[in-house]
Scaffold this active site. Sequence first.
Site, PDB file in Angstrom:
ATOM      1  N   ARG A  62       0.820  -1.214   0.000  1.00 51.41           N
ATOM      2  CA  ARG A  62       0.000   0.000   0.000  1.00 51.41           C
ATOM      3  C   ARG A  62       0.855   1.266   0.000  1.00 51.41           C
ATOM      4  O   ARG A  62       0.504   2.267  -0.626  1.00 51.41           O
ATOM      5  CB  ARG A  62      -0.921  -0.021   1.221  1.00 51.41           C
ATOM      6  CG  ARG A  62      -1.997   1.054   1.224  1.00 51.41           C
ATOM      7  CD  ARG A  62      -3.117   0.662   2.173  1.00 51.41           C
ATOM      8  NE  ARG A  62      -4.148   1.691   2.215  1.00 51.41           N
ATOM      9  CZ  ARG A  62      -4.316   2.529   3.234  1.00 51.41           C
ATOM     10  NH1 ARG A  62      -3.521   2.450   4.289  1.00 51.41           N
ATOM     11  NH2 ARG A  62      -5.274   3.431   3.214  1.00 51.41           N
ATOM     12  N   HIS A  66       0.364   4.307  -2.596  1.00 54.97           N
ATOM     13  CA  HIS A  66       0.069   5.663  -2.137  1.00 54.97           C
ATOM     14  C   HIS A  66       1.201   6.626  -2.474  1.00 54.97           C
ATOM     15  O   HIS A  66       0.980   7.843  -2.555  1.00 54.97           O
ATOM     16  CB  HIS A  66      -0.208   5.663  -0.631  1.00 54.97           C
ATOM     17  CG  HIS A  66      -1.600   5.233  -0.294  1.00 54.97           C
ATOM     18  ND1 HIS A  66      -2.406   5.913   0.591  1.00 54.97           N
ATOM     19  CD2 HIS A  66      -2.343   4.190  -0.734  1.00 54.97           C
ATOM     20  CE1 HIS A  66      -3.587   5.310   0.689  1.00 54.97           C
ATOM     21  NE2 HIS A  66      -3.558   4.259  -0.111  1.00 54.97           N
ATOM     22  N   ASN A  94      -4.145   8.833   4.367  1.00 53.00           N
ATOM     23  CA  ASN A  94      -2.944   8.236   4.963  1.00 53.00           C
ATOM     24  C   ASN A  94      -2.919   8.253   6.485  1.00 53.00           C
ATOM     25  O   ASN A  94      -2.393   7.328   7.110  1.00 53.00           O
ATOM     26  CB  ASN A  94      -1.698   8.974   4.456  1.00 53.00           C
ATOM     27  CG  ASN A  94      -1.445   8.757   2.973  1.00 53.00           C
ATOM     28  OD1 ASN A  94      -1.837   7.735   2.412  1.00 53.00           O
ATOM     29  ND2 ASN A  94      -0.790   9.714   2.337  1.00 53.00           N
ATOM     30  N   HIS A 194      -6.139  -5.864  -2.451  1.00 56.13           N
ATOM     31  CA  HIS A 194      -6.925  -6.066  -1.233  1.00 56.13           C
ATOM     32  C   HIS A 194      -7.162  -7.542  -0.925  1.00 56.13           C
ATOM     33  O   HIS A 194      -7.909  -7.867  -0.004  1.00 56.13           O
ATOM     34  CB  HIS A 194      -8.266  -5.325  -1.341  1.00 56.13           C
ATOM     35  CG  HIS A 194      -8.135  -3.844  -1.297  1.00 56.13           C
ATOM     36  ND1 HIS A 194      -9.127  -2.983  -1.691  1.00 56.13           N
ATOM     37  CD2 HIS A 194      -7.100  -3.056  -0.907  1.00 56.13           C
ATOM     38  CE1 HIS A 194      -8.719  -1.723  -1.540  1.00 56.13           C
ATOM     39  NE2 HIS A 194      -7.496  -1.743  -1.073  1.00 56.13           N
TER      40      HIS A 194
END
Length: 320
Positions: A62, A66, A94, A194
Amino acid sequence: MAALQSLLVCIVVAVSITVIPTSAQLSADFYNKVCPQALPAIRAVVKQAIFREPRIGASLLRLHFHDCFVNGCDGSILLDDTSSVTGEKTALPNVNSVRGFDVIDDIKKAVDKACNRSVVSCADILAVAARDSVFLLDGPLYQVPLGRRDARTASLSDANRNLPPPFFNFPQLVSNFQAHGLDLTDLVVLSAAHTIGLARCTTFRARIYNDTNIDPSFAASAQQNCPSSGGNDNTLPLDATTRRFDTVYFNSLLKQKGLLHSDQELFKNNGTDSDKLVFKYSRNPFAFARDFSASMIKMGNLKPLTGNDGEVRLNCRKIN
């Protein structure tokens, strides 16, 4: 499982070599001469971290996502706030959410020791740690184009604006990915990251109490751990095999058991191209492994700093 993973590795590496964007600036062998021990050093730390806490693999994956979605894959997400610049760690997508910064610190120290100098960028560390996390959790192994350099600044506003939240609907998701040069296939396969990790109650509360395209028993079960108020930091697995990188994520969507609203938006059971991709990947793990690898490489090539741009940080949390 070992035999299946070996086959996935062979298939995906062979395919991913052909889909690396034609860039003379990033290459899979970037560190072969300057520090051949760089990639093994990264994997060793990631392996140890996942052994301690399997969830950290999802967190490292992740972090790379990001990072790349905010002005390119430049390590900007790792920068701490300073008196002059507010970094991206406190952006709404975040704050109290992204994690694993201590593992990145450990990797940086290990790599610098292995190389006898600071030659590997923090942006490259994020890309390789994400790949190794996927592989160590039974996912595919793909070659990562390397040679990124680190940003000297970060943007809180861009992080708030560019990262897709879990309540986005399908058109919003498509638009967000298109803005980054990514297509529908990229959206579906990258969302399937996910298949590992956990989600906080605040990210799925609205879905389990308000959405209609959700399995009633699944919603009721989730509500036991995520009350209508309070318990914001309670977590639930994003799919039933949260410590294994597999296609269960897609099977969950077919059963209306996607935990996040944005996940279930990928499957509406109305014959759309997105539906067809979800069906395809639920039945064909090899196609998923191949396409996920290609999309990760594609995402990892979003606006990298190369050449004399940026820097190679001595400390991933601050500019030199």
